[in-house]
Design a protein around this motif. Sequence first.
Motif, PDB file in Angstrom:
ATOM      1  N   ALA A   1       0.824  -1.207   0.000  1.00 58.30           N
ATOM      2  CA  ALA A   1       0.000   0.000   0.000  1.00 58.30           C
ATOM      3  C   ALA A   1       0.861   1.260   0.000  1.00 58.30           C
ATOM      4  O   ALA A   1       0.497   2.275  -0.623  1.00 58.30           O
ATOM      5  CB  ALA A   1      -0.932  -0.002   1.201  1.00 58.30           C
ATOM      6  N   ALA A   2       2.010   1.205   0.665  1.00 59.66           N
ATOM      7  CA  ALA A   2       2.904   2.362   0.731  1.00 59.66           C
ATOM      8  C   ALA A   2       3.783   2.497  -0.506  1.00 59.66           C
ATOM      9  O   ALA A   2       4.496   3.503  -0.658  1.00 59.66           O
ATOM     10  CB  ALA A   2       3.784   2.260   1.978  1.00 59.66           C
ATOM     11  N   GLY A   3       3.747   1.488  -1.400  1.00 55.88           N
ATOM     12  CA  GLY A   3       4.545   1.549  -2.615  1.00 55.88           C
ATOM     13  C   GLY A   3       5.981   1.111  -2.453  1.00 55.88           C
ATOM     14  O   GLY A   3       6.788   1.238  -3.374  1.00 55.88           O
ATOM     15  N   HIS A   4       6.318   0.554  -1.269  1.00 61.40           N
ATOM     16  CA  HIS A   4       7.693   0.105  -1.042  1.00 61.40           C
ATOM     17  C   HIS A   4       7.964  -1.226  -1.725  1.00 61.40           C
ATOM     18  O   HIS A   4       9.090  -1.499  -2.150  1.00 61.40           O
ATOM     19  CB  HIS A   4       7.971  -0.038   0.453  1.00 61.40           C
ATOM     20  CG  HIS A   4       7.800   1.236   1.209  1.00 61.40           C
ATOM     21  ND1 HIS A   4       7.366   1.277   2.523  1.00 61.40           N
ATOM     22  CD2 HIS A   4       7.993   2.526   0.847  1.00 61.40           C
ATOM     23  CE1 HIS A   4       7.309   2.527   2.930  1.00 61.40           C
ATOM     24  NE2 HIS A   4       7.672   3.306   1.931  1.00 61.40           N
ATOM     25  N   LEU A   5       6.940  -2.071  -1.802  1.00 59.16           N
ATOM     26  CA  LEU A   5       7.063  -3.385  -2.422  1.00 59.16           C
ATOM     27  C   LEU A   5       5.876  -3.625  -3.337  1.00 59.16           C
ATOM     28  O   LEU A   5       4.844  -2.956  -3.232  1.00 59.16           O
ATOM     29  CB  LEU A   5       7.118  -4.488  -1.351  1.00 59.16           C
ATOM     30  CG  LEU A   5       8.293  -4.475  -0.366  1.00 59.16           C
ATOM     31  CD1 LEU A   5       8.088  -5.534   0.718  1.00 59.16           C
ATOM     32  CD2 LEU A   5       9.612  -4.698  -1.082  1.00 59.16           C
ATOM     33  N   VAL A   6       6.035  -4.575  -4.247  1.00 65.57           N
ATOM     34  CA  VAL A   6       4.934  -5.023  -5.099  1.00 65.57           C
ATOM     35  C   VAL A   6       4.896  -6.545  -5.040  1.00 65.57           C
ATOM     36  O   VAL A   6       5.844  -7.187  -4.581  1.00 65.57           O
ATOM     37  CB  VAL A   6       5.098  -4.547  -6.561  1.00 65.57           C
ATOM     38  CG1 VAL A   6       5.029  -3.024  -6.643  1.00 65.57           C
ATOM     39  CG2 VAL A   6       6.428  -5.051  -7.143  1.00 65.57           C
ATOM     40  N   GLY A   7       3.789  -7.135  -5.486  1.00 61.81           N
ATOM     41  CA  GLY A   7       3.682  -8.577  -5.430  1.00 61.81           C
ATOM     42  C   GLY A   7       2.708  -9.132  -6.442  1.00 61.81           C
ATOM     43  O   GLY A   7       1.899  -8.398  -7.024  1.00 61.81           O
ATOM     44  N   ALA A   8       2.785 -10.440  -6.625  1.00 62.99           N
ATOM     45  CA  ALA A   8       1.882 -11.158  -7.529  1.00 62.99           C
ATOM     46  C   ALA A   8       1.649 -12.551  -6.962  1.00 62.99           C
ATOM     47  O   ALA A   8       2.581 -13.161  -6.400  1.00 62.99           O
ATOM     48  CB  ALA A   8       2.472 -11.252  -8.929  1.00 62.99           C
ATOM     49  N   PRO A   9       0.442 -13.080  -7.095  1.00 60.30           N
ATOM     50  CA  PRO A   9       0.187 -14.437  -6.599  1.00 60.30           C
ATOM     51  C   PRO A   9       0.963 -15.466  -7.407  1.00 60.30           C
ATOM     52  O   PRO A   9       1.049 -15.370  -8.635  1.00 60.30           O
ATOM     53  CB  PRO A   9      -1.321 -14.595  -6.791  1.00 60.30           C
ATOM     54  CG  PRO A   9      -1.697 -13.601  -7.842  1.00 60.30           C
ATOM     55  CD  PRO A   9      -0.756 -12.451  -7.684  1.00 60.30           C
ATOM     56  N   LEU A  10       1.527 -16.440  -6.707  1.00 56.58           N
ATOM     57  CA  LEU A  10       2.226 -17.520  -7.403  1.00 56.58           C
ATOM     58  C   LEU A  10       1.213 -18.492  -7.990  1.00 56.58           C
ATOM     59  O   LEU A  10       0.167 -18.753  -7.398  1.00 56.58           O
ATOM     60  CB  LEU A  10       3.159 -18.242  -6.439  1.00 56.58           C
ATOM     61  CG  LEU A  10       4.467 -17.495  -6.139  1.00 56.58           C
ATOM     62  CD1 LEU A  10       5.129 -18.033  -4.891  1.00 56.58           C
ATOM     63  CD2 LEU A  10       5.418 -17.581  -7.329  1.00 56.58           C
ATOM     64  N   SER A  11       1.528 -19.031  -9.141  1.00 58.51           N
ATOM     65  CA  SER A  11       0.597 -19.928  -9.834  1.00 58.51           C
ATOM     66  C   SER A  11       1.362 -21.039 -10.537  1.00 58.51           C
ATOM     67  O   SER A  11       2.582 -21.026 -10.633  1.00 58.51           O
ATOM     68  CB  SER A  11      -0.234 -19.144 -10.855  1.00 58.51           C
ATOM     69  OG  SER A  11       0.596 -18.632 -11.890  1.00 58.51           O
ATOM     70  N   GLU A  12       0.583 -22.003 -10.998  1.00 57.74           N
ATOM     71  CA  GLU A  12       1.101 -23.129 -11.796  1.00 57.74           C
ATOM     72  C   GLU A  12       2.283 -23.818 -11.107  1.00 57.74           C
ATOM     73  O   GLU A  12       3.384 -23.898 -11.672  1.00 57.74           O
ATOM     74  CB  GLU A  12       1.505 -22.665 -13.191  1.00 57.74           C
ATOM     75  CG  GLU A  12       0.370 -22.031 -13.982  1.00 57.74           C
ATOM     76  CD  GLU A  12       0.847 -21.499 -15.315  1.00 57.74           C
ATOM     77  OE1 GLU A  12       1.870 -22.013 -15.840  1.00 57.74           O
ATOM     78  OE2 GLU A  12       0.220 -20.579 -15.843  1.00 57.74           O
ATOM     79  N   PRO A  13       2.117 -24.376  -9.916  1.00 54.92           N
ATOM     80  CA  PRO A  13       0.878 -24.451  -9.143  1.00 54.92           C
ATOM     81  C   PRO A  13       0.706 -23.254  -8.201  1.00 54.92           C
ATOM     82  O   PRO A  13       1.685 -22.625  -7.796  1.00 54.92           O
ATOM     83  CB  PRO A  13       1.074 -25.734  -8.320  1.00 54.92           C
ATOM     84  CG  PRO A  13       2.559 -25.755  -8.071  1.00 54.92           C
ATOM     85  CD  PRO A  13       3.189 -25.205  -9.320  1.00 54.92           C
ATOM     86  N   ALA A  14      -0.557 -22.998  -7.849  1.00 51.78           N
ATOM     87  CA  ALA A  14      -0.832 -21.961  -6.866  1.00 51.78           C
ATOM     88  C   ALA A  14      -0.332 -22.419  -5.502  1.00 51.78           C
ATOM     89  O   ALA A  14      -0.438 -23.590  -5.158  1.00 51.78           O
ATOM     90  CB  ALA A  14      -2.331 -21.668  -6.817  1.00 51.78           C
ATOM     91  N   LEU A  15       0.222 -21.484  -4.749  1.00 55.73           N
ATOM     92  CA  LEU A  15       0.707 -21.808  -3.417  1.00 55.73           C
ATOM     93  C   LEU A  15      -0.248 -21.211  -2.387  1.00 55.73           C
ATOM     94  O   LEU A  15      -0.455 -19.995  -2.367  1.00 55.73           O
ATOM     95  CB  LEU A  15       2.117 -21.245  -3.194  1.00 55.73           C
ATOM     96  CG  LEU A  15       3.282 -22.196  -3.539  1.00 55.73           C
ATOM     97  CD1 LEU A  15       3.299 -22.469  -5.030  1.00 55.73           C
ATOM     98  CD2 LEU A  15       4.608 -21.615  -3.078  1.00 55.73           C
ATOM     99  N   GLU A  16      -0.831 -22.074  -1.556  1.00 53.15           N
ATOM    100  CA  GLU A  16      -1.768 -21.629  -0.535  1.00 53.15           C
ATOM    101  C   GLU A  16      -1.425 -22.292   0.794  1.00 53.15           C
ATOM    102  O   GLU A  16      -0.863 -23.395   0.827  1.00 53.15           O
ATOM    103  CB  GLU A  16      -3.213 -21.998  -0.907  1.00 53.15           C
ATOM    104  CG  GLU A  16      -3.742 -21.290  -2.127  1.00 53.15           C
ATOM    105  CD  GLU A  16      -5.210 -21.609  -2.371  1.00 53.15           C
ATOM    106  OE1 GLU A  16      -5.742 -22.490  -1.668  1.00 53.15           O
ATOM    107  OE2 GLU A  16      -5.819 -20.993  -3.246  1.00 53.15           O
ATOM    108  N   ARG A  17      -1.773 -21.590   1.862  1.00 53.65           N
ATOM    109  CA  ARG A  17      -1.637 -22.169   3.208  1.00 53.65           C
ATOM    110  C   ARG A  17      -2.954 -22.009   3.945  1.00 53.65           C
ATOM    111  O   ARG A  17      -3.644 -20.998   3.808  1.00 53.65           O
ATOM    112  CB  ARG A  17      -0.523 -21.462   3.987  1.00 53.65           C
ATOM    113  CG  ARG A  17       0.838 -21.704   3.429  1.00 53.65           C
ATOM    114  CD  ARG A  17       1.915 -21.336   4.424  1.00 53.65           C
ATOM    115  NE  ARG A  17       1.920 -19.921   4.778  1.00 53.65           N
ATOM    116  CZ  ARG A  17       2.902 -19.340   5.462  1.00 53.65           C
ATOM    117  NH1 ARG A  17       3.940 -20.044   5.861  1.00 53.65           N
ATOM    118  NH2 ARG A  17       2.855 -18.062   5.756  1.00 53.65           N
ATOM    119  N   LYS A  18      -3.278 -23.022   4.726  1.00 54.51           N
ATOM    120  CA  LYS A  18      -4.489 -22.985   5.557  1.00 54.51           C
ATOM    121  C   LYS A  18      -4.102 -22.599   6.986  1.00 54.51           C
ATOM    122  O   LYS A  18      -3.190 -23.177   7.568  1.00 54.51           O
ATOM    123  CB  LYS A  18      -5.186 -24.338   5.534  1.00 54.51           C
ATOM    124  CG  LYS A  18      -6.499 -24.352   6.307  1.00 54.51           C
ATOM    125  CD  LYS A  18      -7.151 -25.710   6.270  1.00 54.51           C
ATOM    126  CE  LYS A  18      -7.958 -25.879   4.997  1.00 54.51           C
ATOM    127  NZ  LYS A  18      -7.425 -26.794   4.038  1.00 54.51           N
TER     128      LYS A  18
END
Length: 314
Positions: free
Chosen positions: A250-267
Amino acid sequence: MDLKQLRALVTVADTGNVTRAAALLNIVQPAVSRQLRLLEEDVGAALFDRSRQGMALTEAGRTLVEYARRVIQELERARAEIQPAAGGVGGIVTVGLLPSTADLLAYALVAAVGLQYPGIRVRIATAYAGTLQGWLESGEVDLSLLYDPRQTSTLRVRPLLDEVLWLVGLPASGLRPGQPFAVAGLAGRPLVLPSAPHGLRLLVEQAAAQQSVALNVVAETNAMSVQKSLVRGGLGLTVLPTIAVAEDIAAGHLVGAPLSEPALERKIVLASASSRHISTPVRCVSAALVDCMAQAVARGQWPAARWLAGPPGA
């Protein structure tokens, strides 16, 4: 062995000095020395090495102090629960929070419990999932957030949410929230990751192995703040849940993108020790924590999270 002796043991261990311990315990110095001597006679071992520099625990002393702290804590909790504030639920409840969740949840939880149950005192402990699970099983925390642990008879587990892991870097990396980043694209890129056997590291390595990708890990740290600091310094990219970097993005210090193929998720689950009775104060704090998390997801404060536990209070 009695409670006064255990308090003397713990206080001398903390201060390293009988005189300071006596002042804290509000008793005379010979009384502290006598309690330690009786305790040593009871257990049949020296608990301290005594020197001009002070009192240093022996191996036997270190072992007994660990148990003494737990005994004192349990008795404090029992007293608070048996003698709560007038007309309400009372007690001491220790809650384990994952480092990525602490900033979002700690204040909200303490404030919510203070408003609904002023007789309950909340203690917050933060650590990675493996440590938190050990604390649960030893009774050092009453309930804790964990990343979906292996099935075990020692824990009661309630799934709460799934969160997507993102690849995170400096704005110049070109990562965008709406453009998923394939795991195969990690090949050759410098990465800052936790060291094994951290759960996040294992997830990344498993996904990379599926795509036959060799990871280029340039730095390892199990401190999330250091992980982000190294990325902000330009050392490489990292993998984190979005809640851990929401403010940085939100502050513009970092950017990101969701990992895919395969998607990485944690419960993320809420866990308690199956061997321990769930007291009324623990149930109250548990419900408040679930409410705080559900509201955070509903308000968009937990990006890329999917709520699993039903409506708040369910």
